[in-house]
Design a protein around this motif. Structure first.
Motif, PDB file in Angstrom:
ATOM      1  N   LYS A   1      -0.660  -0.594  -7.663  1.00 25.58           N
ATOM      2  CA  LYS A   1      -2.173  -0.776  -6.949  1.00 25.58           C
ATOM      3  C   LYS A   1      -2.584  -2.082  -7.370  1.00 25.58           C
ATOM      4  CE  LYS A   1      -6.811   1.077  -7.461  1.00 25.58           C
ATOM      5  NZ  LYS A   1      -7.735   1.967  -8.286  1.00 25.58           N
ATOM      6  N   ALA A   2      -2.247  -2.663  -8.538  1.00 25.29           N
ATOM      7  CA  ALA A   2      -2.832  -4.048  -8.794  1.00 25.29           C
ATOM      8  C   ALA A   2      -1.948  -4.898  -8.027  1.00 25.29           C
ATOM      9  CB  ALA A   2      -2.337  -4.285 -10.273  1.00 25.29           C
ATOM     10  N   GLU A   3      -0.687  -4.923  -7.696  1.00 23.91           N
ATOM     11  CA  GLU A   3       0.108  -5.674  -6.627  1.00 23.91           C
ATOM     12  C   GLU A   3      -0.555  -5.677  -5.290  1.00 23.91           C
ATOM     13  OE1 GLU A   3       2.938  -8.219  -4.884  1.00 23.91           O
ATOM     14  OE2 GLU A   3       1.942  -7.841  -6.993  1.00 23.91           O
ATOM     15  N   PHE A   4      -1.010  -4.491  -4.778  1.00 25.79           N
ATOM     16  CA  PHE A   4      -1.576  -4.056  -3.520  1.00 25.79           C
ATOM     17  C   PHE A   4      -2.867  -4.980  -3.538  1.00 25.79           C
ATOM     18  CE2 PHE A   4      -5.093  -1.825  -1.538  1.00 25.79           C
ATOM     19  CZ  PHE A   4      -4.866  -1.931  -0.244  1.00 25.79           C
TER      20      PHE A   4
ATOM     21  N   GLU B   1       0.891  -1.161   0.070  1.00 22.06           N
ATOM     22  CA  GLU B   1       0.127   0.017   0.008  1.00 22.06           C
ATOM     23  C   GLU B   1       0.797   1.320   0.158  1.00 22.06           C
ATOM     24  OE1 GLU B   1      -3.825   1.630   2.219  1.00 22.06           O
ATOM     25  OE2 GLU B   1      -2.660   0.516   3.266  1.00 22.06           O
ATOM     26  N   VAL B   2       1.956   1.107   0.791  1.00 19.31           N
ATOM     27  CA  VAL B   2       2.925   2.327   0.799  1.00 19.31           C
ATOM     28  C   VAL B   2       3.730   2.633  -0.766  1.00 19.31           C
ATOM     29  CG1 VAL B   2       5.033   3.213   1.676  1.00 19.31           C
ATOM     30  CG2 VAL B   2       3.499   2.325   3.340  1.00 19.31           C
ATOM     31  N   ALA B   3       4.031   1.546  -1.114  1.00 26.30           N
ATOM     32  CA  ALA B   3       4.663   1.356  -2.548  1.00 26.30           C
ATOM     33  C   ALA B   3       3.812   2.061  -3.386  1.00 26.30           C
ATOM     34  CB  ALA B   3       5.058   0.147  -2.874  1.00 26.30           C
TER      35      ALA B   3
ATOM     36  N   ARG C   1      -3.577  -7.630  -5.115  1.00 26.80           N
ATOM     37  CA  ARG C   1      -3.467  -9.096  -5.180  1.00 26.80           C
ATOM     38  C   ARG C   1      -3.151  -9.488  -3.913  1.00 26.80           C
ATOM     39  NH1 ARG C   1       0.672 -12.683  -5.218  1.00 26.80           N
ATOM     40  NH2 ARG C   1       2.340 -10.819  -4.807  1.00 26.80           N
ATOM     41  N   VAL C   2      -2.383  -8.785  -3.113  1.00 28.33           N
ATOM     42  CA  VAL C   2      -1.907  -9.311  -1.679  1.00 28.33           C
ATOM     43  C   VAL C   2      -3.124  -9.006  -0.910  1.00 28.33           C
ATOM     44  CG1 VAL C   2      -0.504  -8.573   0.230  1.00 28.33           C
ATOM     45  CG2 VAL C   2       0.117  -8.435  -2.142  1.00 28.33           C
ATOM     46  N   GLN C   3      -4.089  -8.155  -1.010  1.00 27.64           N
ATOM     47  CA  GLN C   3      -5.186  -7.863  -0.057  1.00 27.64           C
ATOM     48  C   GLN C   3      -6.231  -9.076  -0.460  1.00 27.64           C
ATOM     49  OE1 GLN C   3      -7.998  -4.389  -1.363  1.00 27.64           O
ATOM     50  NE2 GLN C   3      -7.780  -3.932   0.779  1.00 27.64           N
ATOM     51  N   ARG C   4      -6.260  -9.542  -1.581  1.00 23.21           N
ATOM     52  CA  ARG C   4      -7.131 -10.549  -1.930  1.00 23.21           C
ATOM     53  C   ARG C   4      -6.559 -11.801  -1.028  1.00 23.21           C
ATOM     54  NH1 ARG C   4      -7.437  -8.692  -7.170  1.00 23.21           N
ATOM     55  NH2 ARG C   4      -5.879 -10.303  -7.718  1.00 23.21           N
ATOM     56  N   ILE C   5      -5.329 -12.176  -1.125  1.00 23.22           N
ATOM     57  CA  ILE C   5      -4.826 -13.446  -0.288  1.00 23.22           C
ATOM     58  C   ILE C   5      -5.214 -13.091   1.045  1.00 23.22           C
ATOM     59  CG2 ILE C   5      -2.599 -14.194   0.165  1.00 23.22           C
ATOM     60  CD1 ILE C   5      -1.506 -13.472  -2.355  1.00 23.22           C
ATOM     61  N   VAL C   6      -4.816 -12.088   1.635  1.00 20.35           N
ATOM     62  CA  VAL C   6      -5.285 -11.868   2.934  1.00 20.35           C
ATOM     63  C   VAL C   6      -6.663 -12.158   3.454  1.00 20.35           C
ATOM     64  CG1 VAL C   6      -5.393 -10.371   4.987  1.00 20.35           C
ATOM     65  CG2 VAL C   6      -3.448 -10.142   3.420  1.00 20.35           C
ATOM     66  N   ASN C   7      -7.674 -11.524   2.588  1.00 14.65           N
ATOM     67  CA  ASN C   7      -9.045 -11.699   2.672  1.00 14.65           C
ATOM     68  C   ASN C   7      -9.657 -12.868   2.447  1.00 14.65           C
ATOM     69  OD1 ASN C   7      -9.003  -8.856   3.337  1.00 14.65           O
ATOM     70  ND2 ASN C   7      -9.781  -8.068   1.411  1.00 14.65           N
ATOM     71  N   GLU C   8      -8.869 -13.943   1.681  1.00 17.83           N
ATOM     72  CA  GLU C   8      -9.563 -15.116   1.263  1.00 17.83           C
ATOM     73  C   GLU C   8      -8.792 -16.206   1.858  1.00 17.83           C
ATOM     74  OE1 GLU C   8      -9.234 -15.510  -3.015  1.00 17.83           O
ATOM     75  OE2 GLU C   8     -10.638 -13.591  -3.335  1.00 17.83           O
ATOM     76  N   SER C   9      -7.819 -16.104   2.855  1.00 19.39           N
ATOM     77  CA  SER C   9      -7.249 -16.945   3.256  1.00 19.39           C
ATOM     78  C   SER C   9      -7.771 -16.937   4.930  1.00 19.39           C
ATOM     79  CB  SER C   9      -5.675 -16.687   3.664  1.00 19.39           C
ATOM     80  OG  SER C   9      -5.321 -15.525   4.387  1.00 19.39           O
TER      81      SER C   9
END
Length: 224
Positions: free
Chosen positions: A206-209, A191-193, A211-219
């Motif tokens: 933004k796309a990378e942020f 998010e900082v990046a 993607r990581v957000q989906r990994i956290v939310n779906e795990s």
């Protein structure tokens, strides 16, 4: 972009929950164009851009709902009458048959803890200058660290050309019990990046942020 920006991410999360104090974020660019985001001034010889970040104030407490007025008491010896809505509109209060009910799509069952998978593995990496960051790559690409050159007379102010030394970051796998905390740190770094990186990289960051957000939310990390 594999940069040691975890400190700036921690400050971003801290200001969002603690106070509205200002936090300084520094973008440092070396002679080869490599970008680092950190919470301290850049080393000498690097181009520095300073951004002031405002923390988020605490949300105000919700106002209590207004009190309902109490009905006036009836006079002694009298009875309050209430109109009968069924008597006025009998068709509107008839018993409905199942054919009268609109078709509704079945709501999907709520996600269960048993349906979630643990997050993927992560690695904690240390740089040559004691920086630390979280990576999904066990062996990040080496970086070229600029070397100070001197002139033929030994004068450091008359160095000719540029030189650098290839350095590799040392990475170790994050233990399973600390994976969710590491993924949330990784989320803060991305998010900082995205928010403080170069404008030309904003869409990719933004796309990378996301993607990581989906990994956290779906795990299983979303349940912690």
């Amino acid at each position: 972009m594999k940069q040691a920006i975890h400190l700036a991410a921690a400050l971003l999360l801290a200001t969002a929950t603690a106070s509205a104090d200002e936090v300084a974020i520094y973008r440092c660019t070396d002679a080869h164009g490599a970008l680092t985001v950190q919470n301290m001034p850049c080393p000498k010889g690097m181009k520095q851009e300073k951004k002031i970040m405002q923390g988020l104030p605490a949300a105000p407490a919700a106002a209590p709902p207004p009190a309902m007025p109490m009905p006036a008491p009836a006079a002694p010896g009298s009875f309050a009458s209430t109109p009968d809505p069924y008597a006025a509109n009998p068709d509107e209060y008839r018993i409905l048959d199942s054919a009268d009910l609109p078709a509704q799509a079945a709501a999907p069952p709520p996600a269960d803890a048993g349906d979630r998978l643990p997050p993927p593995v992560l690695f904690e990496c240390h740089t040559y200058d004691n920086g630390r960051y979280i990576s999904e790559d066990a062996e990040p690409a080496p970086r070229c660290v600029p070397l100070r050159t001197v002139g033929l007379d030994g004068n450091p102010n008359r160095g000719a050309g540029e030189a650098c030394e290839m350095k590799r970051d040392q990475c170790a796998r994050v233990p399973d019990g600390a994976l969710c905390g590491a993924w949330k740190q990784r989320l803060g770094e991305t998010e900082v990046a995205w928010r403080f990186g170069r404008a030309e990289n904003a869409e990719k960051n933004k796309a990378e942020f996301e993607r990581v957000q989906r990994i956290v939310n779906e795990s299983t990390c979303a349940l912690q």
